[in-house]
Enzyme design. Structure first.
Site, PDB file in Angstrom:
ATOM      1  N   ALA A  12       0.790  -1.215  -0.028  1.00  0.00           N
ATOM      2  CA  ALA A  12      -0.025   0.092   0.029  1.00  0.00           C
ATOM      3  C   ALA A  12       0.850   1.223   0.045  1.00  0.00           C
ATOM      4  O   ALA A  12       2.188   1.321   0.479  1.00  0.00           O
ATOM      5  CB  ALA A  12      -0.969   0.081   1.170  1.00  0.00           C
ATOM      6  N   CYS A  13       0.379   2.442  -0.522  1.00  0.00           N
ATOM      7  CA  CYS A  13       0.993   3.856  -0.415  1.00  0.00           C
ATOM      8  C   CYS A  13       1.515   4.095   1.101  1.00  0.00           C
ATOM      9  O   CYS A  13       0.928   3.822   2.126  1.00  0.00           O
ATOM     10  CB  CYS A  13       0.198   4.647  -0.921  1.00  0.00           C
ATOM     11  SG  CYS A  13      -0.338   4.681  -2.652  1.00  0.00           S
ATOM     12  N   PRO A  14       2.576   4.681   0.961  1.00  0.00           N
ATOM     13  CA  PRO A  14       3.572   5.172  -0.082  1.00  0.00           C
ATOM     14  C   PRO A  14       4.524   4.301  -0.623  1.00  0.00           C
ATOM     15  O   PRO A  14       5.499   4.543  -0.937  1.00  0.00           O
ATOM     16  CB  PRO A  14       4.110   6.564   0.377  1.00  0.00           C
ATOM     17  CG  PRO A  14       4.258   6.188   1.903  1.00  0.00           C
ATOM     18  CD  PRO A  14       3.215   5.101   2.378  1.00  0.00           C
TER      19      PRO A  14
END
Lengths: 75, 195
Positions: A12-14
């Site tokens: 998942a981000c970032p």
């Protein structure tokens, strides 16, 4: 002209963006990095960064919810 | 910016052509991400409607605390005697207060169903693999810290900031400063230990 694949599936981000920036920094001009992602936010922030940094890129939707971002290091 | 949008749109077309996904209106509404501005305006309007309908603004974690306490109750605990619910989050002990009579629980359920609907409409649903044990550890640790933090701050970034700021509550502004400081520290830890 080397080509490298970066597996960011399930991340998942970032994380995908930071990994992409690190991987590309270690590559030569003209090299190509293929980043595999399945997180739709990364499909937005990685191209945005590549555009700002002046690299060439292309997005491929390999299957539903799974993308390859192909980035050519320009500078 | 416009280059990105068109590149994204071109890419999105490649995987599944044909059907509704090729319809420009369907694509703009359900497949391509909305702009931040569109999202912000819709969220603002929805919060006004929610405030008018339920007399309180949008929050997420208070209801999650109730969910945890209800599970604890099923397991044999007695959360109704806790000081927290006696002092800080009183509706929990109201007579007849349960999942179906708690606006926050219902809006959380709506949030989950809405997110599922959104990803299904975009044909982007996917069971994602767990990358590593480190990812599990970080998720549990991060979740615990966010949960405890949200209780100490009487709300999360939704209840304390998104709803707190427009209600002119001072705690929303304090929360906003704190969340930026926390995010700055958190991003450094993430880059140092997780990437």
């Amino acid at each position: 002209m080397a080509e490298k694949t970066l597996d960011c599936l399930g991340e998942a981000c970032p994380v995908p963006l930071v990994k992409t920036q690190k991987a590309l920094a270690a590559m030569e001009i003209g090299d190509v990095l293929v980043v595999a992602i399945d997180h739709s936010c990364a499909m937005k922030n990685i191209p945005e960064w590549a555009d700002k940094a002046g690299h060439n890129f292309e997005i491929d939707e390999v299957e539903g919810g799974r993308w390859d971002i192909v980035i050519e290091k320009v500078n | 910016m416009s280059d990105i949008t068109s590149a994204t749109a071109a890419g999105a077309n490649r995987a599944s052509s044909g059907g509704l996904r090729d319809n420009a209106i369907f694509k703009a509404l359900f497949v391509d991400p909305w702009s931040y501005r569109t999202g912000a305006v819709i969220l603002g309007l929805l919060n006004v409607i929610l405030l008018a309908a339920t007399s309180s603004g949008w929050g997420v974690t208070t209801a999650l605390t109730y969910w945890g306490a209800w599970i604890w109750e099923i397991l044999g605990g007695n959360p109704h005697s806790w000081a927290y619910f006696a002092e800080a989050s009183k509706p929990f002990n109201n007579p007849g207060h349960d999942f179906l009579h708690d606006a926050g629980s219902l809006s959380n359920l709506g949030l989950i169903l809405g997110a599922a609907l959104s990803v299904l409409l975009a044909s982007q649903f996917r069971i994602k693999k767990i990358k590593s044990g480190k990812q599990i550890g970080a998720a549990i640790l991060g979740g615990l810290m966010m949960g405890v933090g949200a209780r100490m701050a009487f709300g999360c970034n939704i209840g304390s900031m998104f709803t707190g700021l427009p209600s002119m509550s001072l705690h929303g502004w304090v929360f906003m400063v704190a969340i930026f400081l926390g995010a700055a520290v958190g991003s450094r830890l993430l880059v140092k230990y997780f990437i």
